[in-house]
Design a protein around this motif. Structure first.
Motif, mmCIF file in Angstrom:
data_model
loop_
_atom_site.group_PDB
_atom_site.id
_atom_site.type_symbol
_atom_site.label_atom_id
_atom_site.label_comp_id
_atom_site.label_asym_id
_atom_site.label_seq_id
_atom_site.Cartn_x
_atom_site.Cartn_y
_atom_site.Cartn_z
ATOM 1 N N SER A 1 -3.455 -6.878 -1.868
ATOM 2 C CA SER A 1 -3.096 -6.290 -0.580
ATOM 3 C C SER A 1 -3.929 -5.028 -0.354
ATOM 4 O O SER A 1 -4.317 -4.351 -1.310
ATOM 5 C CB SER A 1 -1.603 -5.995 -0.516
ATOM 6 O OG SER A 1 -1.254 -5.069 -1.519
ATOM 7 N N PRO A 2 -4.227 -4.718 0.902
ATOM 8 C CA PRO A 2 -5.142 -3.612 1.222
ATOM 9 C C PRO A 2 -4.790 -2.269 0.581
ATOM 10 O O PRO A 2 -5.687 -1.502 0.236
ATOM 11 C CB PRO A 2 -5.073 -3.531 2.746
ATOM 12 C CG PRO A 2 -4.675 -4.896 3.178
ATOM 13 C CD PRO A 2 -3.781 -5.427 2.094
ATOM 14 N N GLU A 3 -3.518 -1.976 0.404
ATOM 15 C CA GLU A 3 -3.169 -0.674 -0.182
ATOM 16 C C GLU A 3 -3.514 -0.574 -1.668
ATOM 17 O O GLU A 3 -3.585 0.516 -2.220
ATOM 18 C CB GLU A 3 -1.696 -0.319 0.058
ATOM 19 C CG GLU A 3 -0.698 -1.233 -0.620
ATOM 20 C CD GLU A 3 -0.234 -2.400 0.244
ATOM 21 O OE1 GLU A 3 0.789 -3.001 -0.109
ATOM 22 O OE2 GLU A 3 -0.885 -2.724 1.243
ATOM 23 N N PHE A 4 -3.742 -1.717 -2.333
ATOM 24 C CA PHE A 4 -4.085 -1.718 -3.753
ATOM 25 C C PHE A 4 -5.535 -2.109 -4.018
ATOM 26 O O PHE A 4 -6.021 -1.965 -5.130
ATOM 27 C CB PHE A 4 -3.180 -2.690 -4.526
ATOM 28 C CG PHE A 4 -1.731 -2.334 -4.455
ATOM 29 C CD1 PHE A 4 -1.255 -1.173 -5.041
ATOM 30 C CD2 PHE A 4 -0.839 -3.149 -3.782
ATOM 31 C CE1 PHE A 4 0.080 -0.833 -4.973
ATOM 32 C CE2 PHE A 4 0.501 -2.820 -3.704
ATOM 33 C CZ PHE A 4 0.971 -1.659 -4.295
#
Length: 168
Positions: A86-89
């Motif tokens: 996911s983009p936040e990780f």
């Protein structure tokens, strides 16, 4: 800081780089995934083998023995796994496509399949064993050719593009 996860090779470790040596695709996957938190840029310069033997022989296989049946299992696709985070990780993710033909088409396909931010396409038949290379830097926004140039210059070009994408 830079961490290099390297399989068996005779290459020197650049000054200032932390190196983690691994021997298997599973070890490489573990080292990469374990070092991702807080990472801004992930560059996957070479893929591990697509396949590995399902098991190792306990003893030497001799010519006098019957020919062994070797069952293969798929190795992890580390680039695709990082790209799917996911983009936040997920760090900005760059992969490579070493090809002998249809460079842009294949690099663009790999960009989509692996969910990378950029793919560096290079002609394997022209770059292997040479100190110079010409690349095609492919993103969703377009493709930019660079070279022929020395491999150090090519590396700086790639890092400049990544830094720009990261707002640096």
């Amino acid at each position: 800081s830079v961490t290099l996860v390297a399989g068996p090779c005779a290459l020197e470790t650049p000054a200032g780089v932390t190196r983690i040596d691994v021997e298997t695709a599973q070890e490489m996957r573990g080292a990469v995934i374990g070092h991702l938190p807080g990472t801004e840029l992930f560059v996957s310069v070479a893929a591990v083998s697509d396949w590995r033997p399902a098991s190792a022989a306990a003893e030497k296989l001799r010519k006098t023995d019957a020919a062994p049946e070797i069952r293969l299992v798929e190795n992890p696709d580390i680039l695709a796994e990082v790209g799917a985070l996911s983009p936040e990780f997920r760090p900005y993710t760059i992969g490579f496509a070493a090809e002998t033909s249809r460079l842009e088409e294949r690099a663009r396909r790999k960009l989509e399949v692996k969910k990378a931010d950029a793919i560096v396409g290079n002609r394997f038949d022209l770059a292997a064993g040479s100190e110079r290379n010409t690349i095609l830097y492919v993103t969703r926004e377009g493709a930019e050719s660079f070279g022929p140039a020395g491999k150090d210059e090519v590396a700086r070009f790639i890092l400049r593009r990544a830094a720009g994408a990261l707002g640096r």
